[in-house]
Motif scaffolding. Structure first.
Motif, short mmCIF file in Angstrom:
data_model
loop_
_atom_site.label_atom_id
_atom_site.label_comp_id
_atom_site.label_asym_id
_atom_site.label_seq_id
_atom_site.Cartn_x
_atom_site.Cartn_y
_atom_site.Cartn_z
N ARG A 26 19.17 22.71 -43.21
CA ARG A 26 19.77 24.03 -43.22
C ARG A 26 18.82 25.00 -43.92
NH1 ARG A 26 22.29 21.59 -40.24
NH2 ARG A 26 24.48 20.98 -40.25
N THR A 28 19.14 28.70 -46.09
CA THR A 28 19.92 29.78 -46.68
C THR A 28 18.99 30.61 -47.55
OG1 THR A 28 21.90 28.38 -46.69
CG2 THR A 28 21.93 30.37 -48.07
N HIS A 65 16.00 32.59 -42.06
CA HIS A 65 15.00 31.72 -41.42
C HIS A 65 13.69 31.74 -42.20
CE1 HIS A 65 12.31 30.12 -38.25
NE2 HIS A 65 13.40 29.53 -37.81
N CYS A 92 27.68 31.87 -39.77
CA CYS A 92 26.94 30.84 -40.50
C CYS A 92 25.78 30.25 -39.70
CB CYS A 92 27.89 29.72 -40.95
SG CYS A 92 28.80 28.94 -39.60
N GLY A 93 25.55 30.75 -38.49
CA GLY A 93 24.44 30.26 -37.69
C GLY A 93 24.10 31.23 -36.58
N VAL A 126 18.95 28.75 -36.47
CA VAL A 126 19.08 28.59 -37.91
C VAL A 126 20.55 28.53 -38.31
CG1 VAL A 126 18.83 31.10 -38.18
CG2 VAL A 126 18.52 29.62 -40.16
N LEU A 127 20.89 27.54 -39.13
CA LEU A 127 22.22 27.38 -39.69
C LEU A 127 22.11 27.36 -41.21
CD1 LEU A 127 22.45 26.08 -36.74
CD2 LEU A 127 24.35 24.77 -37.68
N THR A 128 23.06 27.97 -41.89
CA THR A 128 23.05 27.96 -43.35
C THR A 128 23.71 26.68 -43.87
OG1 THR A 128 25.18 29.07 -43.60
CG2 THR A 128 23.25 30.47 -43.35
N CYS A 131 27.31 25.07 -43.13
CA CYS A 131 27.65 24.27 -41.95
C CYS A 131 27.56 22.77 -42.28
CB CYS A 131 26.70 24.58 -40.81
SG CYS A 131 26.69 26.31 -40.31
N SER A 135 26.92 20.10 -37.04
CA SER A 135 27.23 21.44 -36.54
C SER A 135 26.23 21.88 -35.48
CB SER A 135 27.21 22.45 -37.69
OG SER A 135 28.10 22.10 -38.71
N GLU A 136 24.94 21.55 -35.69
CA GLU A 136 23.91 22.08 -34.81
C GLU A 136 24.02 21.58 -33.39
OE1 GLU A 136 21.68 20.09 -37.98
OE2 GLU A 136 23.72 19.67 -37.34
N PHE A 139 26.87 23.49 -31.72
CA PHE A 139 26.46 24.88 -31.54
C PHE A 139 25.48 25.01 -30.38
CE2 PHE A 139 23.93 28.56 -33.65
CZ PHE A 139 24.55 29.50 -32.84
#
Length: 301
Positions: A26, A28, A65, A92-93, A126-128, A131, A135-136, A139
Motif C-alpha cells: 500500500r 499512503t 503514489h 481509498c484507491g 495505488v491503494l492506501t 484497504c 482489495s487490489e 478493484f
C-alpha cells in the motif's frame, strides 16, 4: 544562441528488492506499507468502484503514489470504502488508464487493437493502507469490467523492479515485480527497453518527456521548470536558451543517473469469457513471470 551540451551525471546503481511474496503493498502519503494477503479482511459489500474526475484522481495520485506525478489519462476509477455506520464513502484507491508517450507501447504488444481506444495503459494503480488484503484484485477486476463495457479489449501494466532513494538515502520506491498482476490472470511478456533514468534529489524521476517539454517549451514546461527550481535550480533568465538552462538546472540540483534494465510488462486480455479473451492476439511471446529480482552485479557500470 548557445549550443546545448550533453550533461555528465554521476551514476547510481541500486539492487532490486524481492517483493514477489504474499505481502500486499500500500502507499499512503508516498510511504509504503504491507499486509499479508492471507489475512484477508476485504468485504466487497463495503466497497464500490466509480468513475473519477480528473481533478480528484490527480490529487489522490500525487498525494499518495511514490512517483508523485500524474500521467495522461483516458479513464479513471476510484475505490470507495463505505462505513457500516453510515457517513460519506471514503476514497481509498485510484486506478488510471491512459495513453503512453508512444503508441508503439501498445501496438507492439496488442497489434490488432486500436491504441487508446481498444488498448490502454494502466499508468497508475495505488491503494492506501486503509484497504485490507485482497482489495487490489477485486478493484482491478471491477476496473476491467468497466473498460470492457466501454470497448477496451487489452490493457498493459508495467511493474518497476528497481528501488530508488533520495539524496539522504531514504527509500522513495521499493521496487516490485508485479505480484498483483501475476495473481489476476495477466500474461507476462518480458521487459521493456533498458534505459538510464534521471533521478532527482527527492528520489523522483525526471522523465524524457518532461525534459523534452522544457527544451521545446511545450505545454507543461513551466511545471517541470518549477519542480527543478524548488530543488535548487536557478530561475531562467529572460531570453535564455531553454536547453542551456536545462543543462545548468540539472547540474545545480545534482541529478543522478540510474541504470535500469527495463520494467516488467504484463498484458490483460479482456473479454466476457475465455474464448473472447483468447481472440485478442499478442504481438509478443508469453514468458514465465519473474519470481525474484535481478542480482545487483547486473547493474554494475
Amino acid at each position: 544562441m548557445s549550443t546545448a551540451r550533453q550533461q555528465t551525471l554521476p551514476f547510481e546503481d541500486l539492487a532490486e528488492v524481492p517483493t514477489a511474496s504474499s505481502w500486499c503493498r500500500r502507499w499512503t502519503h508516498r510511504q509504503p506499507s504491507w499486509m499479508r494477503a492471507r489475512h484477508g479482511g476485504f468485504d466487497s459489500r463495503l466497497y464500490t468502484v466509480e468513475p473519477l474526475d480528473e481533478a480528484a484522481a490527480k490529487r489522490f495520485v500525487i498525494e499518495h503514489h511514490y512517483a508523485a506525478s500524474y500521467p495522461s489519462a483516458t479513464r479513471r476509477f476510484g475505490l470507495y470504502q463505505h462505513s457500516v455506520t453510515g457517513g460519506a464513502p471514503q476514497l481509498c484507491g485510484v486506478a488510471v488508464f491512459g495513453t503512453p508517450a508512444g503508441a508503439r507501447v501498445l501496438t507492439s504488444t496488442l497489434p490488432d487493437l486500436e491504441p487508446n481506444r481498444e488498448a490502454l495503459l494502466c499508468s497508475r494503480f495505488v491503494l492506501t493502507d486503509a484497504c485490507p488484503g485482497n482489495s487490489e484484485s477485486w478493484f482491478l477486476a471491477r476496473c476491467h469490467d468497466e473498460l470492457l463495457a466501454a470497448g477496451v479489449r487489452g490493457v498493459i501494466s508495467f511493474a518497476d523492479p528497481v528501488p530508488r532513494q533520495d539524496v539522504h538515502g531514504r527509500l522513495t520506491a521499493i521496487g516490485h515485480v508485479g505480484t498483483i498482476y501475476k495473481a489476476t490472470n495477466s500474461i507476462y511478456t518480458g521487459r521493456a527497453a533498458a534505459r538510464t533514468l534521471r533521478l532527482l534529489p527527492d528520489g523522483t524521476v525526471l522523465h524524457d518527456r518532461a525534459v523534452q517539454k522544457v527544451r521545446r517549451q511545450e505545454q507543461g514546461h513551466r511545471y517541470v521548470e518549477n519542480k527543478l527550481i524548488s530543488l535548487g535550480a536557478p530561475v531562467p533568465r529572460a531570453g535564455c536558451d531553454p536547453a542551456e538552462w536545462l543543462r545548468e538546472a540539472l547540474e545545480a540540483v545534482r541529478v543522478r543517473r540510474l541504470r535500469h534494465r527495463g520494467v516488467h510488462r504484463y498484458v490483460f486480455r479482456l473479454g466476457k469469457n475465455r474464448r473472447e479473451r483468447e481472440r485478442v492476439r499478442l504481438g509478443r511471446p508469453e514468458l514465465p513471470p519473474p519470481e525474484r529480482p535481478d542480482p545487483p552485479h547486473q547493474y554494475a557500470s
